[in-house]
Motif scaffolding. Structure first.
Motif, PDB file in Angstrom:
ATOM      1  N   SER A 100     -19.552  -8.659   7.260  1.00  0.00           N
ATOM      2  CA  SER A 100     -19.941  -7.340   6.736  1.00  0.00           C
ATOM      3  C   SER A 100     -18.729  -6.510   6.336  1.00  0.00           C
ATOM      4  N   THR A 101     -17.544  -6.917   6.775  1.00  0.00           N
ATOM      5  CA  THR A 101     -16.332  -6.188   6.407  1.00  0.00           C
ATOM      6  C   THR A 101     -16.093  -6.187   4.902  1.00  0.00           C
ATOM      7  N   VAL A 102     -16.665  -7.159   4.176  1.00  0.00           N
ATOM      8  CA  VAL A 102     -16.477  -7.177   2.724  1.00  0.00           C
ATOM      9  C   VAL A 102     -17.127  -5.966   2.059  1.00  0.00           C
ATOM     10  N   GLN A 103     -18.028  -5.284   2.756  1.00  0.00           N
ATOM     11  CA  GLN A 103     -18.670  -4.105   2.190  1.00  0.00           C
ATOM     12  C   GLN A 103     -17.887  -2.818   2.437  1.00  0.00           C
ATOM     13  N   SER A 104     -16.730  -2.928   3.061  1.00  0.00           N
ATOM     14  CA  SER A 104     -15.877  -1.761   3.285  1.00  0.00           C
ATOM     15  C   SER A 104     -14.940  -1.583   2.100  1.00  0.00           C
ATOM     16  N   ARG A 105     -14.917  -0.373   1.564  1.00  0.00           N
ATOM     17  CA  ARG A 105     -13.981  -0.064   0.489  1.00  0.00           C
ATOM     18  C   ARG A 105     -12.851   0.838   1.013  1.00  0.00           C
ATOM     19  N   ALA A 106     -12.447   0.597   2.268  1.00  0.00           N
ATOM     20  CA  ALA A 106     -11.323   1.345   2.847  1.00  0.00           C
ATOM     21  C   ALA A 106     -10.091   1.126   1.989  1.00  0.00           C
ATOM     22  N   PHE A 107      -9.295   2.187   1.818  1.00  0.00           N
ATOM     23  CA  PHE A 107      -8.093   2.071   1.000  1.00  0.00           C
ATOM     24  C   PHE A 107      -7.108   3.174   1.388  1.00  0.00           C
ATOM     25  N   GLY A 108      -5.896   3.038   0.892  1.00  0.00           N
ATOM     26  CA  GLY A 108      -4.872   4.042   1.123  1.00  0.00           C
ATOM     27  C   GLY A 108      -4.037   4.230  -0.122  1.00  0.00           C
ATOM     28  N   GLY A 109      -3.331   5.361  -0.163  1.00  0.00           N
ATOM     29  CA  GLY A 109      -2.476   5.624  -1.304  1.00  0.00           C
ATOM     30  C   GLY A 109      -1.513   6.759  -1.035  1.00  0.00           C
TER      31      GLY A 109
END
Length: 190
Positions: free
Chosen positions: A118-127
């Motif tokens: 289910s982690t593939v459904q996370s759109r966590a990101f940084g910038g």
């Protein structure tokens, strides 16, 4: 993790945003968890807000925080999934000068232990934008714990080796906010 005393570290000024259509202050366990961890790590919490999942409201607030000379880092929780109202990536990514690709990759790798595929459904990101580092996490308290304990605590600690983000973000230019507003206003009058 290398052990250093809090007196050795440089405290950062952080802002926390919870993006949710359904949570108020009493239900915001993710935002509260992040606030507690930020303060426990010796950083300063400058502001904590809750906004509905609206691209333009989120983008406006994050733009303000990026421009503020006294905010070094922003942590956003919520709005990173695939539901039709989840819009944190769409709101924030256009504001970034650079992306931190490894943040989302590492977050999903760490999350796999807890939630499997289910982690593939996370759109966590940084910038990074204007010497402000921005991290976007899913809205669950467990996801915030994974992100903080697995990545953010160390990367926001000036003594963490071999590298961390504090050197980049503490170089933020010291521009008073009122001068920034005056500059924008003067350009609009031309």
């Amino acid at each position: 993790m290398t052990s250093h005393s809090q007196s050795d570290t440089k405290p950062l000024n952080l802002a926390i945003l919870t993006v949710s259509d359904s949570r108020g202050e009493a239900e915001d366990t993710s935002g509260q968890y992040l606030e507690d961890q930020v303060l426990e790590a010796g950083h300063r919490l400058m502001v904590r807000r809750i906004l509905p999942d609206d691209i333009y409201l989120v983008r406006a607030l994050i733009s303000e925080w990026i421009a503020a000379p006294d905010i070094h880092a922003v942590i956003i929780t919520g709005g990173t999934g695939f539901h039709e109202r989840d819009s944190t990536p769409e709101a924030v990514q256009p504001l970034l000068d650079k992306t931190i690709d490894g943040f989302g990759e590492e977050f999903r790798r760490l999350s796999q232990e807890d939630i499997g595929s289910s982690t593939v459904q996370s759109r966590a990101f940084g910038g990074l934008a204007n010497h402000t580092v921005i991290f976007c996490l899913p809205g669950s308290t467990g996801a915030c714990r994974t992100g903080w304990e697995g990545i953010l605590r160390e990367q926001l600690t000036s003594t963490h080796k071999p590298c961390n983000f504090t050197g980049l973000i503490l170089r933020k230019p010291d521009r008073p906010v009122h001068r920034l507003k005056e500059t924008i206003g003067n350009r609009a009058e031309r």
